[in-house]
Design a protein around this motif. Sequence first.
Motif, mmCIF file in Angstrom:
data_model
loop_
_atom_site.group_PDB
_atom_site.id
_atom_site.type_symbol
_atom_site.label_atom_id
_atom_site.label_comp_id
_atom_site.label_asym_id
_atom_site.label_seq_id
_atom_site.Cartn_x
_atom_site.Cartn_y
_atom_site.Cartn_z
ATOM 1 N N GLY A 24 33.309 -5.926 11.893
ATOM 2 C CA GLY A 24 33.623 -7.080 11.061
ATOM 3 C C GLY A 24 33.911 -6.616 9.642
ATOM 4 N N PHE A 25 34.875 -7.265 8.986
ATOM 5 C CA PHE A 25 35.249 -6.880 7.622
ATOM 6 C C PHE A 25 35.109 -8.060 6.671
ATOM 7 C CE2 PHE A 25 37.706 -3.985 10.313
ATOM 8 C CZ PHE A 25 37.474 -2.762 9.711
ATOM 9 N N VAL A 26 34.574 -7.776 5.477
ATOM 10 C CA VAL A 26 34.576 -8.744 4.380
ATOM 11 C C VAL A 26 35.154 -8.028 3.169
ATOM 12 C CG1 VAL A 26 33.208 -10.224 2.869
ATOM 13 C CG2 VAL A 26 32.525 -9.938 5.259
ATOM 14 N N PHE A 27 36.264 -8.570 2.646
ATOM 15 C CA PHE A 27 36.936 -7.941 1.522
ATOM 16 C C PHE A 27 36.769 -8.776 0.245
ATOM 17 C CE2 PHE A 27 39.358 -6.432 5.247
ATOM 18 C CZ PHE A 27 39.211 -5.060 5.069
ATOM 19 N N VAL A 42 37.607 -24.615 8.009
ATOM 20 C CA VAL A 42 36.524 -23.635 7.965
ATOM 21 C C VAL A 42 36.117 -23.182 9.368
ATOM 22 C CG1 VAL A 42 34.039 -23.386 7.461
ATOM 23 C CG2 VAL A 42 35.605 -24.288 5.711
ATOM 24 N N TYR A 43 35.867 -24.135 10.247
ATOM 25 C CA TYR A 43 35.424 -23.797 11.606
ATOM 26 C C TYR A 43 36.494 -22.990 12.337
ATOM 27 C CZ TYR A 43 33.360 -24.222 16.245
ATOM 28 O OH TYR A 43 32.804 -23.933 17.465
ATOM 29 N N SER A 58 35.328 -23.592 -3.102
ATOM 30 C CA SER A 58 35.172 -22.687 -4.245
ATOM 31 C C SER A 58 35.284 -21.242 -3.748
ATOM 32 C CB SER A 58 33.806 -22.896 -4.893
ATOM 33 O OG SER A 58 32.777 -22.461 -4.010
ATOM 34 N N GLY A 59 35.365 -20.304 -4.685
ATOM 35 C CA GLY A 59 35.437 -18.892 -4.309
ATOM 36 C C GLY A 59 34.225 -18.446 -3.514
ATOM 37 N N GLY A 60 33.043 -18.879 -3.950
ATOM 38 C CA GLY A 60 31.816 -18.517 -3.244
ATOM 39 C C GLY A 60 31.779 -19.077 -1.833
ATOM 40 N N GLN A 61 32.253 -20.313 -1.688
ATOM 41 C CA GLN A 61 32.293 -20.929 -0.356
ATOM 42 C C GLN A 61 33.288 -20.206 0.553
ATOM 43 O OE1 GLN A 61 33.228 -24.887 -1.672
ATOM 44 N NE2 GLN A 61 31.089 -25.552 -1.678
ATOM 45 N N GLN A 62 34.431 -19.814 -0.008
ATOM 46 C CA GLN A 62 35.418 -19.078 0.782
ATOM 47 C C GLN A 62 34.855 -17.735 1.255
ATOM 48 O OE1 GLN A 62 39.686 -19.134 -0.310
ATOM 49 N NE2 GLN A 62 39.066 -20.371 -2.071
ATOM 50 N N GLN A 63 34.081 -17.084 0.389
ATOM 51 C CA GLN A 63 33.492 -15.803 0.792
ATOM 52 C C GLN A 63 32.426 -16.003 1.867
ATOM 53 O OE1 GLN A 63 34.349 -12.954 1.295
ATOM 54 N NE2 GLN A 63 34.117 -11.791 -0.614
ATOM 55 N N VAL A 122 32.636 -18.260 4.190
ATOM 56 C CA VAL A 122 33.440 -18.429 5.413
ATOM 57 C C VAL A 122 33.892 -17.061 5.919
ATOM 58 C CG1 VAL A 122 35.523 -19.441 6.420
ATOM 59 C CG2 VAL A 122 34.215 -20.731 4.714
ATOM 60 N N ALA A 123 34.294 -16.184 5.007
ATOM 61 C CA ALA A 123 34.729 -14.837 5.393
ATOM 62 C C ALA A 123 33.597 -14.065 6.059
ATOM 63 C CB ALA A 123 35.247 -14.086 4.164
ATOM 64 N N ILE A 124 32.377 -14.229 5.541
ATOM 65 C CA ILE A 124 31.204 -13.575 6.148
ATOM 66 C C ILE A 124 30.947 -14.145 7.541
ATOM 67 C CG2 ILE A 124 28.698 -13.277 5.986
ATOM 68 C CD1 ILE A 124 29.088 -13.303 2.889
ATOM 69 N N ALA A 125 31.004 -15.483 7.645
ATOM 70 C CA ALA A 125 30.789 -16.139 8.940
ATOM 71 C C ALA A 125 31.817 -15.665 9.968
ATOM 72 C CB ALA A 125 30.854 -17.653 8.775
ATOM 73 N N ARG A 126 33.068 -15.595 9.547
ATOM 74 C CA ARG A 126 34.136 -15.134 10.441
ATOM 75 C C ARG A 126 33.885 -13.692 10.889
ATOM 76 N NH1 ARG A 126 39.796 -14.702 7.592
ATOM 77 N NH2 ARG A 126 38.573 -13.125 6.515
ATOM 78 N N ALA A 127 33.411 -12.871 9.972
ATOM 79 C CA ALA A 127 33.203 -11.451 10.267
ATOM 80 C C ALA A 127 32.106 -11.227 11.302
ATOM 81 C CB ALA A 127 32.878 -10.697 8.979
ATOM 82 N N ILE A 128 31.103 -12.111 11.327
ATOM 83 C CA ILE A 128 29.992 -11.894 12.263
ATOM 84 C C ILE A 128 30.057 -12.797 13.493
ATOM 85 C CG2 ILE A 128 28.473 -11.046 10.437
ATOM 86 C CD1 ILE A 128 27.006 -13.709 10.494
ATOM 87 N N ALA A 129 31.031 -13.712 13.546
ATOM 88 C CA ALA A 129 31.122 -14.661 14.666
ATOM 89 C C ALA A 129 31.360 -13.959 16.000
ATOM 90 C CB ALA A 129 32.234 -15.681 14.412
ATOM 91 N N SER A 130 32.048 -12.808 15.957
ATOM 92 C CA SER A 130 32.341 -12.075 17.190
ATOM 93 C C SER A 130 31.233 -11.083 17.545
ATOM 94 C CB SER A 130 33.679 -11.348 17.065
ATOM 95 O OG SER A 130 33.670 -10.481 15.945
ATOM 96 N N LYS A 131 30.103 -11.159 16.806
ATOM 97 C CA LYS A 131 28.933 -10.287 17.046
ATOM 98 C C LYS A 131 29.327 -8.806 17.010
ATOM 99 C CE LYS A 131 26.812 -13.862 19.912
ATOM 100 N NZ LYS A 131 26.241 -14.225 21.235
ATOM 101 N N PRO A 132 29.904 -8.352 15.893
ATOM 102 C CA PRO A 132 30.347 -6.958 15.811
ATOM 103 C C PRO A 132 29.169 -5.988 15.761
ATOM 104 C CG PRO A 132 30.472 -7.975 13.648
ATOM 105 C CD PRO A 132 30.108 -9.066 14.612
#
Length: 231
Positions: free
Chosen positions: A88-91, A102-103, A143-148, A150-160
């Motif tokens: 998973g990547f968070v940039f 978001v979902y 907001s920027g914090g909320q978008q980040q 979501v990025a974290i959630a997306r990165a771990i949703a696939s259980k990397p």
Amino acid sequence: MKILEASQLKKYYGSGDTLVKALDGVDLSVEPGEFVSIVGTSGSGKSTLLHMLGGLDRPTSGIVKVDGRDISRLKDEELTIFRRRKIGFVFQSYNLVPVLNVYENIVLPVELDGNEIDTDYVEDIIEVLGLEKKKYNLPSQLSGGQQQRVAIARAIASKPAILLADEPTGNLDSVTSQDVLSLLKVTSDRFGQTVVMITHNEEIAQLADRMIRIEDGRIKTRRVKGGEKDA
């Protein structure tokens, strides 16, 4: 088994008088569930290291193993599939799809891989990251914090097997940065997620279980909580 191992990792650019040793013999290992920060100034090699660990670039020499697999030996197509399933990547830039809510952004990698969505797990992530009321919002409404988040959630949703974060708070103010980093730590603790985070900010780096300093393409010091060091 180590979840991540790098052995004698080198990345050179150019030759002769123009030779640049971005990485010059890095050895690194990370335990399952560990939260590791890699700190260094601009040009130290930290982002190059993250790209090698995540299979985004290939080393000049050396080995990178993720979840027991030597990714440096994989062909391009195999590597693409492996990255999607195991890393998973968070940039710094959130890279959310603007037309998806978001979902939909969170579950996108799972759907791309043709897997069934673990809805209970995804809902748990959404709750932990405080996104329940934003599930159906578009990225432009966040907001920027909320978008980040979501990025974290997306990165771990696939259980990397591992989550790699490259300056994840670079675009955020100090208060929001602390909030996002706390959430990264929570996801590590709550879901047993292994996290490797790159940052230039030593104060941020110290929130991790272990801090590694890189200079001139080489690891100089390692520090675990409690002040213990080794070269």
